[in-house]
Design a protein around this motif. Structure first.
Motif, PDB file in Angstrom:
ATOM      1  N   MET A  54       7.015  11.072 -12.410  1.00 44.78           N
ATOM      2  CA  MET A  54       5.411  12.079 -12.528  1.00 44.78           C
ATOM      3  C   MET A  54       4.955  11.509 -11.383  1.00 44.78           C
ATOM      4  O   MET A  54       4.959  10.330 -10.830  1.00 44.78           O
ATOM      5  CB  MET A  54       4.537  11.150 -13.943  1.00 44.78           C
ATOM      6  CG  MET A  54       3.082  11.962 -13.518  1.00 44.78           C
ATOM      7  SD  MET A  54       2.280  11.651 -15.094  1.00 44.78           S
ATOM      8  CE  MET A  54       1.973  12.910 -15.845  1.00 44.78           C
ATOM      9  N   SER A  55       3.925  12.432 -10.855  1.00 47.83           N
ATOM     10  CA  SER A  55       3.965  12.065  -9.335  1.00 47.83           C
ATOM     11  C   SER A  55       2.319  10.809  -9.344  1.00 47.83           C
ATOM     12  O   SER A  55       1.852  10.334 -10.944  1.00 47.83           O
ATOM     13  CB  SER A  55       3.176  13.063  -9.393  1.00 47.83           C
ATOM     14  OG  SER A  55       1.562  13.455  -9.952  1.00 47.83           O
ATOM     15  N   GLU A  56       1.121  10.162  -8.884  1.00 52.27           N
ATOM     16  CA  GLU A  56       0.326   9.751  -8.471  1.00 52.27           C
ATOM     17  C   GLU A  56      -0.744   9.936  -9.523  1.00 52.27           C
ATOM     18  O   GLU A  56      -1.583  11.178  -9.481  1.00 52.27           O
ATOM     19  CB  GLU A  56       0.468   9.583  -7.423  1.00 52.27           C
ATOM     20  CG  GLU A  56      -0.737   8.098  -6.869  1.00 52.27           C
ATOM     21  CD  GLU A  56      -1.804   8.370  -5.431  1.00 52.27           C
ATOM     22  OE1 GLU A  56      -2.456   8.582  -5.081  1.00 52.27           O
ATOM     23  OE2 GLU A  56      -0.559   7.882  -4.828  1.00 52.27           O
ATOM     24  N   THR A  57      -1.357   9.259 -10.256  1.00 51.26           N
ATOM     25  CA  THR A  57      -2.363   9.245 -11.099  1.00 51.26           C
ATOM     26  C   THR A  57      -3.405   9.672 -10.129  1.00 51.26           C
ATOM     27  O   THR A  57      -4.045   9.295  -9.532  1.00 51.26           O
ATOM     28  CB  THR A  57      -2.389   8.700 -12.150  1.00 51.26           C
ATOM     29  OG1 THR A  57      -1.313   8.607 -13.155  1.00 51.26           O
ATOM     30  CG2 THR A  57      -4.032   9.004 -13.424  1.00 51.26           C
ATOM     31  N   ARG A  58      -4.489  11.662 -10.622  1.00 52.99           N
ATOM     32  CA  ARG A  58      -4.864  11.875 -10.434  1.00 52.99           C
ATOM     33  C   ARG A  58      -6.233  10.962 -10.673  1.00 52.99           C
ATOM     34  O   ARG A  58      -6.530  10.700 -11.352  1.00 52.99           O
ATOM     35  CB  ARG A  58      -5.665  13.227 -10.461  1.00 52.99           C
ATOM     36  CG  ARG A  58      -4.821  14.602  -9.485  1.00 52.99           C
ATOM     37  CD  ARG A  58      -5.585  15.462 -10.052  1.00 52.99           C
ATOM     38  NE  ARG A  58      -6.646  15.601  -9.519  1.00 52.99           N
ATOM     39  CZ  ARG A  58      -7.252  16.729 -10.267  1.00 52.99           C
ATOM     40  NH1 ARG A  58      -6.698  17.494 -10.806  1.00 52.99           N
ATOM     41  NH2 ARG A  58      -8.882  17.358  -9.963  1.00 52.99           N
ATOM     42  N   VAL A  59      -7.556  10.547  -9.308  1.00 55.87           N
ATOM     43  CA  VAL A  59      -8.454   9.585 -10.233  1.00 55.87           C
ATOM     44  C   VAL A  59      -9.927  10.614  -9.738  1.00 55.87           C
ATOM     45  O   VAL A  59     -10.177  11.227  -8.999  1.00 55.87           O
ATOM     46  CB  VAL A  59      -8.913   8.686  -9.639  1.00 55.87           C
ATOM     47  CG1 VAL A  59     -10.426   8.146 -10.173  1.00 55.87           C
ATOM     48  CG2 VAL A  59      -7.307   7.608  -9.777  1.00 55.87           C
ATOM     49  N   ILE A  60     -11.078  11.082 -10.387  1.00 54.13           N
ATOM     50  CA  ILE A  60     -12.194  11.738 -10.636  1.00 54.13           C
ATOM     51  C   ILE A  60     -12.628  10.544 -11.081  1.00 54.13           C
ATOM     52  O   ILE A  60     -13.052  10.526 -12.408  1.00 54.13           O
ATOM     53  CB  ILE A  60     -12.185  13.650 -10.883  1.00 54.13           C
ATOM     54  CG1 ILE A  60     -11.117  14.109 -10.834  1.00 54.13           C
ATOM     55  CG2 ILE A  60     -13.541  14.088 -10.925  1.00 54.13           C
ATOM     56  CD1 ILE A  60     -10.952  15.971 -11.748  1.00 54.13           C
TER      57      ILE A  60
END
Length: 171
Positions: free
Chosen positions: A1-7
């Motif tokens: 999995m790629s980097e976790t998105r943060v919103i």
């Protein structure tokens, strides 16, 4: 999995588009961290077996240890519990939303843990989905429970899909 998105979300002006995006990720079997009043939870769609297995693996959860279901409305108790006693409703009315998980009778002589978090981001997300959401703390078992988005990333960056960062938890 790629980097976790943060919103990042402003808890006083929650972007419904972001909530919709998080709900769609959960619907597809993704994992989303979100704030409650005490810690950040790691949400999964209970009806998606792959999502639940992924959650169990991340949490290193014993097979016999169940996850609590998070609800957005007191009336949701009836969806998951049976033979709910009047005193349970008195407790619900007094302490929900808030940091209380109730263990109630469920169908087939089982039990279910139910929790209604006191956080507008959490409640908006839970209200947006039409499936049960389980959400243990968003950390590795044995590590400190995260109280902000950065603490979630310390354990779970690259292993989950999204962090809804609403700032530090209230309690």
């Amino acid at each position: 999995m790629s980097e976790t998105r943060v919103i990042k979300l402003n808890p006083k002006a929650i972007d419904q588009g972001v909530i919709n995006e998080a709900a769609e990720i959960l619907e597809r079997g993704g994992l989303v961290a979100f704030p409650t009043e005490t810690v950040y939870g790691l949400a999964a769609n209970l009806l998606n077996s792959a999502a639940v297995e992924r959650l169990k693996k991340i949490k290193n959860r014993a097979e016999n240890k169940q996850f609590s279901i998070h609800v957005s409305d007191k009336r949701d108790v009836e969806k998951y519990a049976v033979n709910v006693l009047p005193r349970a409703y008195k407790i619900i009315d007094q302490f929900w939303p808030g940091p209380l998980t109730l263990i109630l009778s469920a169908p087939q002589e089982k039990s279910v843990g139910l929790r209604m978090p006191k956080n507008d981001i959490a409640l908006r997300l839970l209200n947006r989905v039409d499936f049960p959401v389980v959400a243990p703390s968003a950390n590795f078992t044995g590590h400190p429970a995260p109280r902000d988005g950065n603490a979630v990333l310390k354990d779970l960056d690259g292993q989950i899909d999204l962090v809804l960062d609403g700032g530090p938890t209230e309690l």
